[in-house]
Design an enzyme around this catalytic site. Structure first.
Site, PDB file in Angstrom:
ATOM      1  N   SER A   1       0.821  -1.213   0.000  1.00 24.09           N
ATOM      2  CA  SER A   1       0.000   0.000   0.000  1.00 24.09           C
ATOM      3  C   SER A   1       0.854   1.263   0.000  1.00 24.09           C
ATOM      4  CB  SER A   1      -0.907   0.021   1.235  1.00 24.09           C
ATOM      5  OG  SER A   1      -1.693  -1.139   1.296  1.00 24.09           O
TER       6      SER A   1
HETATM    7  N1  SAH Z   1      -0.484  -5.351   3.921  1.00 23.24           N
HETATM    8  C1  SAH Z   1       0.307  -5.567   2.726  1.00 23.24           C
HETATM    9  C2  SAH Z   1      -0.418  -5.179   1.473  1.00 23.24           C
HETATM   10  C3  SAH Z   1      -1.291  -6.269   1.079  1.00 23.24           C
HETATM   11  S1  SAH Z   1      -1.985  -6.326  -0.520  1.00 23.24           S
HETATM   12  C4  SAH Z   1       1.635  -4.881   2.785  1.00 23.24           C
HETATM   13  O1  SAH Z   1       1.914  -4.145   3.732  1.00 23.24           O
HETATM   14  O2  SAH Z   1       2.429  -5.123   1.879  1.00 23.24           O
HETATM   15  C5  SAH Z   1      -3.242  -7.487  -0.110  1.00 23.24           C
HETATM   16  C6  SAH Z   1      -2.771  -8.866   0.200  1.00 23.24           C
HETATM   17  O3  SAH Z   1      -3.912  -9.628   0.572  1.00 23.24           O
HETATM   18  C7  SAH Z   1      -2.134  -9.596  -0.966  1.00 23.24           C
HETATM   19  O4  SAH Z   1      -0.869 -10.052  -0.603  1.00 23.24           O
HETATM   20  C8  SAH Z   1      -3.092 -10.754  -1.236  1.00 23.24           C
HETATM   21  O5  SAH Z   1      -2.436 -11.934  -1.663  1.00 23.24           O
HETATM   22  C9  SAH Z   1      -3.726 -10.945   0.119  1.00 23.24           C
HETATM   23  N2  SAH Z   1      -5.020 -11.618   0.100  1.00 23.24           N
HETATM   24  C10 SAH Z   1      -6.000 -11.559  -0.832  1.00 23.24           C
HETATM   25  N3  SAH Z   1      -7.046 -12.311  -0.449  1.00 23.24           N
HETATM   26  C11 SAH Z   1      -6.714 -12.851   0.754  1.00 23.24           C
HETATM   27  C12 SAH Z   1      -7.388 -13.717   1.665  1.00 23.24           C
HETATM   28  N4  SAH Z   1      -8.609 -14.189   1.426  1.00 23.24           N
HETATM   29  N5  SAH Z   1      -6.754 -14.065   2.805  1.00 23.24           N
HETATM   30  C13 SAH Z   1      -5.508 -13.588   3.096  1.00 23.24           C
HETATM   31  N6  SAH Z   1      -4.824 -12.776   2.265  1.00 23.24           N
HETATM   32  C14 SAH Z   1      -5.419 -12.411   1.122  1.00 23.24           C
END
Ligand code: SAH
Length: 199
Positions: free
Chosen positions: A52
């Site tokens: 993000s």
């Molecule tokens: N918090 C992260 C940004 C995450 S982007 C950071 O600081 O880098 C969103 C993330 O959610 C992605 O890595 C994606 O793979 C994950 N994601 C998507 N659906 C999900 C689910 N059902 N359970 C867990 N993670 C999930």
């Protein structure tokens, strides 16, 4: 980054500003985007996923009004950056990621940085992480169409959840669990990757 993108936009919580000054963001992103690591934007981290925008990390962290003693659940470990910012300001972070390769990479980076208060799980975070519930706060970093029931159930009374909700149009929502109901406050229009549902 903190002076020009975060403090000027109104994030005031000193512990968050200090955490964001301390934690190197470039170690969480792939080689080819490292030179953009301190710019005002989300970046690709592989597997179609993103880290993000720094301001959004700060904004979401501040809105949870954390004091330091909390146990926090994060859904969507991604690069691990948000988990580390949380780990700087609370007691314990539990983070769930669906894509195993991303979790493994985040675990390597975080081990290298030496954090001991972050716990990882590979799986569908739509269902939270029951074993360590209830949580003082929940931070969701991928957007579902509506707030998952399991996450609501795993929040303590008085606890807060920060979650982007929607599809083409998304809003950041702050939920506060009261004794019998949830108070819901809409904060900002945002664009997160979708929370992938496995059922
Ligand atoms: N918090 C992260 C940004 C995450 S982007 C950071 O600081 O880098 C969103 C993330 O959610 C992605 O890595 C994606 O793979 C994950 N994601 C998507 N659906 C999900 C689910 N059902 N359970 C867990 N993670 C999930």
């Amino acid at each position: 980054m903190v002076d020009s993108q975060i403090e000027t936009r109104g994030v005031k919580e000193q512990r968050i500003l200090a955490a964001m000054r301390k934690v190197p963001r470039h170690v969480f992103v792939p080689e080819n985007v490292k030179r953009y690591a301190y710019q005002d934007e989300p970046l690709i981290i592989g597997e179609g996923q993103t880290i993000s925008q720094p301001y959004i990390v700060a904004y979401m962290s501040e809105a949870l009004q954390l004091k330091g003693h909390e146990r926090v659940l994060e859904v969507g470990t991604g690069s691990g950056y948000q988990a580390v910012i949380l780990a700087e300001i609370v007691k314990e972070v539990f983070t769930v990621e669906l894509v195993e390769s991303l979790s493994v990479r985040a675990q390597e980076v975080i081990k290298e940085l030496g954090y001991q208060n972050i716990h990882f799980k590979v799986g569908d975070g739509t269902f939270g992480w029951e074993a360590h519930a209830p949580y003082d706060a929940i931070m969701v970093t991928a957007a579902p169409a509506k707030v998952p029931k399991s996450l609501q159930e795993q929040l303590k009374i008085g606890g807060k959840m920060m979650i982007p909700v929607g599809a083409a149009f998304q809003e950041l929502v702050l939920l506060t669990r009261e004794k019998k109901k949830f108070k819901r406050k809409k904060l900002l229009p945002v664009r997160f990757v979708p929370l992938i549902s496995t059922h």
